[in-house]
Motif scaffolding. Structure first.
Motif, PDB file in Angstrom:
ATOM      1  N   GLU A  33      19.303 -10.297 -35.973  1.00 17.58           N
ATOM      2  CA  GLU A  33      17.666 -11.790 -35.698  1.00 17.58           C
ATOM      3  C   GLU A  33      18.081 -11.943 -34.690  1.00 17.58           C
ATOM      4  O   GLU A  33      17.298 -12.624 -34.457  1.00 17.58           O
ATOM      5  N   ASN A  34      19.399 -11.758 -34.089  1.00 22.70           N
ATOM      6  CA  ASN A  34      19.584 -11.507 -32.136  1.00 22.70           C
ATOM      7  C   ASN A  34      20.530 -11.117 -32.088  1.00 22.70           C
ATOM      8  O   ASN A  34      21.594 -10.679 -32.646  1.00 22.70           O
ATOM      9  N   HIS A  35      21.025 -11.322 -30.343  1.00 24.63           N
ATOM     10  CA  HIS A  35      21.319 -10.339 -29.947  1.00 24.63           C
ATOM     11  C   HIS A  35      23.023 -10.226 -29.804  1.00 24.63           C
ATOM     12  O   HIS A  35      24.063  -9.520 -30.087  1.00 24.63           O
ATOM     13  N   CYS A  36      22.866 -11.777 -30.414  1.00 20.40           N
ATOM     14  CA  CYS A  36      24.648 -12.238 -30.367  1.00 20.40           C
ATOM     15  C   CYS A  36      25.440 -11.076 -31.867  1.00 20.40           C
ATOM     16  O   CYS A  36      26.111 -10.791 -31.304  1.00 20.40           O
ATOM     17  N   GLU A  37      24.378 -11.244 -32.469  1.00 19.35           N
ATOM     18  CA  GLU A  37      25.226 -11.036 -34.288  1.00 19.35           C
ATOM     19  C   GLU A  37      25.237  -8.769 -33.505  1.00 19.35           C
ATOM     20  O   GLU A  37      26.194  -8.368 -33.976  1.00 19.35           O
ATOM     21  N   PHE A  38      24.668  -8.127 -32.909  1.00 17.30           N
ATOM     22  CA  PHE A  38      24.583  -7.351 -32.340  1.00 17.30           C
ATOM     23  C   PHE A  38      25.887  -7.025 -31.679  1.00 17.30           C
ATOM     24  O   PHE A  38      26.853  -6.263 -31.548  1.00 17.30           O
ATOM     25  N   MET A  39      25.916  -7.872 -30.379  1.00 18.33           N
ATOM     26  CA  MET A  39      27.446  -7.700 -30.062  1.00 18.33           C
ATOM     27  C   MET A  39      28.554  -7.759 -30.679  1.00 18.33           C
ATOM     28  O   MET A  39      29.683  -7.657 -30.308  1.00 18.33           O
ATOM     29  N   LEU A  40      28.580  -9.065 -31.332  1.00 18.47           N
ATOM     30  CA  LEU A  40      30.016  -8.903 -32.447  1.00 18.47           C
ATOM     31  C   LEU A  40      29.878  -8.252 -33.035  1.00 18.47           C
ATOM     32  O   LEU A  40      31.348  -7.704 -33.050  1.00 18.47           O
ATOM     33  N   PRO A  81      31.204   6.625 -20.893  1.00 18.34           N
ATOM     34  CA  PRO A  81      29.956   7.502 -20.621  1.00 18.34           C
ATOM     35  C   PRO A  81      29.459   8.110 -22.455  1.00 18.34           C
ATOM     36  O   PRO A  81      28.082   7.829 -22.409  1.00 18.34           O
ATOM     37  N   LEU A  82      30.299   8.518 -23.441  1.00 15.16           N
ATOM     38  CA  LEU A  82      29.893   8.841 -24.759  1.00 15.16           C
ATOM     39  C   LEU A  82      29.816   7.193 -25.284  1.00 15.16           C
ATOM     40  O   LEU A  82      28.658   6.946 -26.230  1.00 15.16           O
ATOM     41  N   PHE A  83      30.252   6.010 -25.112  1.00 12.73           N
ATOM     42  CA  PHE A  83      29.807   4.782 -25.908  1.00 12.73           C
ATOM     43  C   PHE A  83      27.969   4.550 -25.827  1.00 12.73           C
ATOM     44  O   PHE A  83      27.280   4.421 -26.155  1.00 12.73           O
ATOM     45  N   PHE A  84      27.774   4.743 -24.102  1.00 14.82           N
ATOM     46  CA  PHE A  84      26.869   4.394 -23.446  1.00 14.82           C
ATOM     47  C   PHE A  84      25.728   5.272 -24.134  1.00 14.82           C
ATOM     48  O   PHE A  84      24.223   5.326 -24.927  1.00 14.82           O
ATOM     49  N   MET A  85      25.781   6.854 -24.240  1.00 17.66           N
ATOM     50  CA  MET A  85      25.021   7.383 -24.679  1.00 17.66           C
ATOM     51  C   MET A  85      24.700   7.278 -26.373  1.00 17.66           C
ATOM     52  O   MET A  85      23.658   7.427 -26.763  1.00 17.66           O
ATOM     53  N   GLU A  86      25.940   7.204 -26.788  1.00 21.14           N
ATOM     54  CA  GLU A  86      24.837   6.737 -28.063  1.00 21.14           C
ATOM     55  C   GLU A  86      24.084   5.006 -28.714  1.00 21.14           C
ATOM     56  O   GLU A  86      23.241   5.480 -29.601  1.00 21.14           O
ATOM     57  N   LEU A  87      24.272   4.554 -27.546  1.00 22.29           N
ATOM     58  CA  LEU A  87      23.867   3.861 -27.698  1.00 22.29           C
ATOM     59  C   LEU A  87      22.549   3.711 -27.397  1.00 22.29           C
ATOM     60  O   LEU A  87      21.253   2.810 -27.755  1.00 22.29           O
ATOM     61  N   VAL A  88      22.059   4.276 -26.166  1.00 17.52           N
ATOM     62  CA  VAL A  88      21.115   4.835 -25.868  1.00 17.52           C
ATOM     63  C   VAL A  88      20.341   5.295 -26.810  1.00 17.52           C
ATOM     64  O   VAL A  88      19.244   5.207 -27.379  1.00 17.52           O
ATOM     65  N   LEU A  89      20.910   6.861 -27.783  1.00 16.80           N
ATOM     66  CA  LEU A  89      20.182   7.435 -28.693  1.00 16.80           C
ATOM     67  C   LEU A  89      19.939   6.958 -29.948  1.00 16.80           C
ATOM     68  O   LEU A  89      18.217   6.667 -30.324  1.00 16.80           O
ATOM     69  N   CYS A 352      20.920  -1.992 -23.311  1.00 14.31           N
ATOM     70  CA  CYS A 352      22.156  -0.936 -24.111  1.00 14.31           C
ATOM     71  C   CYS A 352      23.449  -0.988 -22.911  1.00 14.31           C
ATOM     72  O   CYS A 352      24.465  -0.477 -22.840  1.00 14.31           O
ATOM     73  N   MET A 353      22.839  -0.363 -21.436  1.00 15.95           N
ATOM     74  CA  MET A 353      23.844  -0.231 -20.670  1.00 15.95           C
ATOM     75  C   MET A 353      24.785  -1.280 -20.122  1.00 15.95           C
ATOM     76  O   MET A 353      26.044  -1.239 -20.772  1.00 15.95           O
ATOM     77  N   ARG A 354      24.012  -2.459 -20.266  1.00 14.67           N
ATOM     78  CA  ARG A 354      25.536  -3.549 -19.989  1.00 14.67           C
ATOM     79  C   ARG A 354      26.188  -3.892 -20.945  1.00 14.67           C
ATOM     80  O   ARG A 354      27.018  -3.803 -20.963  1.00 14.67           O
ATOM     81  N   ASP A 355      25.106  -3.360 -22.478  1.00 14.97           N
ATOM     82  CA  ASP A 355      26.056  -3.852 -23.843  1.00 14.97           C
ATOM     83  C   ASP A 355      26.931  -3.044 -23.339  1.00 14.97           C
ATOM     84  O   ASP A 355      28.504  -3.201 -23.985  1.00 14.97           O
ATOM     85  N   VAL A 358      29.984  -3.817 -21.061  1.00 19.80           N
ATOM     86  CA  VAL A 358      30.939  -4.957 -21.740  1.00 19.80           C
ATOM     87  C   VAL A 358      31.906  -5.132 -23.030  1.00 19.80           C
ATOM     88  O   VAL A 358      32.841  -5.094 -22.996  1.00 19.80           O
ATOM     89  N   ILE A 359      31.139  -4.055 -23.947  1.00 19.91           N
ATOM     90  CA  ILE A 359      32.134  -3.980 -25.598  1.00 19.91           C
ATOM     91  C   ILE A 359      32.784  -3.099 -24.973  1.00 19.91           C
ATOM     92  O   ILE A 359      34.490  -3.424 -25.034  1.00 19.91           O
ATOM     93  N   THR A 360      32.578  -1.943 -24.041  1.00 18.28           N
ATOM     94  CA  THR A 360      34.207  -1.610 -23.935  1.00 18.28           C
ATOM     95  C   THR A 360      35.011  -1.860 -23.302  1.00 18.28           C
ATOM     96  O   THR A 360      35.979  -1.876 -23.195  1.00 18.28           O
ATOM     97  N   ILE A 361      35.112  -2.534 -22.074  1.00 12.13           N
ATOM     98  CA  ILE A 361      35.857  -3.559 -21.363  1.00 12.13           C
ATOM     99  C   ILE A 361      36.517  -4.285 -21.929  1.00 12.13           C
ATOM    100  O   ILE A 361      37.997  -4.967 -22.100  1.00 12.13           O
ATOM    101  N   THR A 362      35.753  -4.964 -23.163  1.00 12.19           N
ATOM    102  CA  THR A 362      36.398  -5.831 -23.777  1.00 12.19           C
ATOM    103  C   THR A 362      37.183  -5.465 -24.781  1.00 12.19           C
ATOM    104  O   THR A 362      38.702  -6.151 -25.142  1.00 12.19           O
ATOM    105  N   ASN A 363      36.801  -4.141 -25.191  1.00 11.54           N
ATOM    106  CA  ASN A 363      37.838  -3.583 -25.668  1.00 11.54           C
ATOM    107  C   ASN A 363      39.445  -3.633 -25.356  1.00 11.54           C
ATOM    108  O   ASN A 363      40.666  -3.102 -25.945  1.00 11.54           O
ATOM    109  N   CYS A 364      39.230  -2.700 -24.077  1.00 12.98           N
ATOM    110  CA  CYS A 364      40.477  -2.209 -23.584  1.00 12.98           C
ATOM    111  C   CYS A 364      41.138  -3.542 -23.076  1.00 12.98           C
ATOM    112  O   CYS A 364      42.833  -3.225 -23.317  1.00 12.98           O
ATOM    113  N   SER A 365      40.637  -4.744 -22.149  1.00 17.55           N
ATOM    114  CA  SER A 365      41.577  -5.819 -22.816  1.00 17.55           C
ATOM    115  C   SER A 365      42.514  -6.229 -23.625  1.00 17.55           C
ATOM    116  O   SER A 365      43.435  -7.189 -23.297  1.00 17.55           O
TER     117      SER A 365
END
Length: 649
Positions: A33-40, A81-89, A352-355, A358-365
């Motif tokens: 329904e919105n981008h926030c749902e995907f990011m969360l 790189p792997l995370f980004f590739m899967e998001l793109v596909l 999805c590149m920005r996503d 953001v997601i991987t850095i949030t994960n590590c932090s």
């Protein structure tokens, strides 16, 4: 009469059109329904139990803050790189992995289903962890925590309580089997005699000398005793003798399954709302626990052990780099198909590149932040027990169900802090579990589109199957099967799948075509980033994954529980579990080779229907219009028409 017949024909045609429209709407694919749902959802998936109970231990073990150097490098060399590739596909094709990879190259028909199988097996294993957490939440709803003392009916004779032992020492006695006994009785448990009030000797062996009585009898803490004997009931059990069923665990497992079913009953339409809680609540609890932790005596000592004593010399060791790569890989959650599934519900033009960044850095932090929370509390526990921090540090289930519960018993309002911690764990676990389970459901619905209109029933039946499979781990010896899953369900299999998808996408489909997909979605990529993606996806990441695979295979440790090495039959079952996912890749390739034996090149040729969802929909409408309103055929047959070839592929 002719006019009446024409009117009836028009009515029939209108009714048919309405029926077709209704069926089409029922079978339409969901979207966020919105981008926030995907990011969360993506953050909730990536930030899981490993961030809290594995990373802090690895950081302490591998040189403290120095561990961040290989950890961050591995993030940018393999994880991102792997995370980004899967998001793109997933976003480009709006398909789950089971349907997507055969379209890229038919020889990889088993790759997507291998991911789905591994995720399904992991869901069964993960559901048991959630059941354990629920058990502890219910046990914490009391005036005093049941694992604080050795007074329970379930406690073994080896249970050792610091407070009870101190009371016995005040009377020059020793604590054993919930009571105080004399030194003669205590030494007699080992077949020895009392030398004095504190030491034992062996009257039959003069060379034995004298030994200190205290600690000479095997003992375990109340929290470990509770975990082993109250919740699991594992004492006296083996792989060959699993014992009876633990009905309380079965009840918790049923509740866990119902929570998953209720949250996913309407697919991402319902889970997208639940993640507002499951993805954000853990951060609130971690902040509260950190504030509480740093105010406890000994907190600085724990944080110092964790982070403030960097040992750069450890960077010379291969194990440190292997641990960093493995942790990044597991934490990012790549190759389970979940990332691809979540992004497949995105808008086509989403960045999805920005996503991914953001997601991987949030994960590590989050991993680093959680380490401060855990070690501030472990420092307090070590101070209270009068031992060093390294004597209480642990990882995995040992940290969650033994060490931390021991720490909260020493705090004021201990049930409150216990409930907060375990509710945080259930939120972290559900966030990951939702995405994995949705990946399995999406694969089935993409393969059999008629199931989309019956998704609530599919979710309920699948959760029921997951519950039934999980009951095997609710036996008194069920933890042995749990350890087999823990050791073999992912491990080497996930590396095989990751390397396979890199080969499929970057070598057979081609890096240039991959970048064209990104450009087609309207995502602008600067020259430095283009060079980074080219270097990592085509060279660095495959090399890193291959090295991790060989290091993991070389250093592989068979499944065990504490000091009990599971027998060969258990290990054989484990290898079957590994083969159930990784083995689908070569099996699928063999099947595709047989089906395309007349045209070997077609095994590696991208299908015409590998294109964005809106193009597939347009092609379906075009073919239906040409065939006429009476024609009925599944969408997959549209692309068997050689007249349709996407211009963008």
């Amino acid at each position: 009469m002719a006019e009446a017949a024409a009117g009836e024909a028009q009515l029939d045609e209108s009714a048919t059109d309405r029926k077709d429209t209704k069926t089409s709407k029922e079978n339409v694919r969901d979207s966020w329904e919105n981008h926030c749902e995907f990011m969360l959802s993506a953050i909730g998936y990536a930030v899981g139990l490993g961030n809290v109970w594995r990373f802090p231990y690895l950081c302490y073990k591998n040189g403290g803050a120095a561990f961040l150097i290989p950890y961050v490098l591995m993030l940018f060399c393999a994880g991102l790189p792997l995370f980004f590739m899967e998001l793109v596909l997933g976003q480009y094709a709006s398909l789950g992995p089971a349907i997507l990879f055969p379209k890229l190259a038919p020889v990889f028909v088993g790759l997507g289903w291998g991911m789905v199988m591994m995720t399904a097996l992991f869901c069964v294993y993960y559901n048991i962890i959630l059941a354990w957490v629920l058990f502890y939440i219910f046990a914490s709803c009391t005036g005093s925590l049941p694992w604080a003392t050795c007074d329970g009916d379930f406690n073994s004779v080896e249970c050792y309580s610091q407070d009870a032992a101190a009371a016995c020492r005040n009377e020059s006695l020793f604590f054993y089997n919930k009571t105080c006994i004399t030194v003669d009785e205590y030494c007699g448990l080992r077949g020895l005699g009392a030398h004095n009030a504190t030491h034992c000797f062996d009257p039959r062996n003069e060379s034995f000398g004298v030994s200190e009585a205290e600690g000479s009898i095997p003992r375990i803490s109340p929290t470990e005793d509770y975990f082993r004997n109250r919740m699991l009931g594992v004492k006296g059990r083996s792989w060959e003798d699993m014992g009876g069923i633990r009905w309380e665990l079965v009840g918790c497992l049923a509740l866990s399954s119902m929570l998953v079913a209720a949250s996913l009953i309407k697919g991402i339409k319902s889970s997208g709302k639940v993640v507002y809680v499951t993805a954000t609540f853990p951060y609130a609890v971690l902040l509260v626990l950190l504030i509480r932790g740093v105010t406890l005596e000994g907190a600085y000592t724990g944080i110092e052990f964790y982070f403030l004593k960097p040992d750069l010399s450890r960077l010379k060791e291969v194990e440190v780099w292997s641990d960093a790569a493995t942790q990044i890989f597991i934490s990012a959650g790549v190759s389970f198909g979940s990332i691809m599934t979540l992004s497949s519900y995105n808008k086509f033009s989403n960045n999805c590149m920005r996503d991914a960044i953001v997601i991987t850095i949030t994960n590590c932090s989050t991993s680093v932040f959680a380490g401060f929370v855990i070690f501030s509390i472990l420092g307090f526990l070590a101070t209270e027990l009068g031992v060093e921090v390294q004597d209480v540090v642990s990882s995995g289930s040992g940290l969650a169900f033994i060490v931390y519960p021991a720490a909260v018993t020493l705090m004021p309002l201990s049930p409150l802090w216990s409930i907060l911690f375990f509710v945080m764990l259930i939120s972290l676990g559900l966030g990951t579990h939702f995405s994995m389970f949705e990946a399995v459901m999406t694969a089935l619905c993409d393969k059999f589109e008629s199931l989309r209109s019956k998704k609530p029933l599919l979710v309920v039946l699948s959760c029921g199957a997951m519950f039934l499979l999980g009951t095997t781990m609710c036996l008194e010896g069920g933890v042995f099967l749990f350890e087999v899953f823990d050791c073999y369900a992912a491990g080497l299999a996930i590396l095989v799948l990751s390397i396979s998808q890199l080969v499929c996408v970057q070598y057979f489909y081609g890096f240039k075509n991959f970048m064209k997909m990104i450009e087609e979605m309207g995502i602008a990529i600067s020259r430095p980033l283009r060079l980074y993606w080219a270097a990592t996806l085509t060279t660095v990441t495959p090399v890193v994954l291959t090295l991790i695979f060989f290091l993991s295979a070389y250093d592989f440790t068979p499944a065990s529980w504490s000091d009990y090495l599971l027998p060969p039959s258990a290990q054989i079952l484990g290898w079957f579990i590994t083969a159930a996912s990784a083995g689908i890749v070569p099996a699928g390739a063999a099947l595709a080779l047989w089906q395309h034996r007349s045209s070997f090149r077609s095994l590696f040729r991208v299908s015409a229907d590998f294109c964005p969802a809106h193009e597939r929909k347009r092609a379906v409408q075009q073919v239906k219009q040409e065939a006429g309103p009476e024609a009925k055929f599944p969408e997959s047959q549209v692309y068997r028409n050689e007249g349709f070839v996407s211009e963008d592929v």
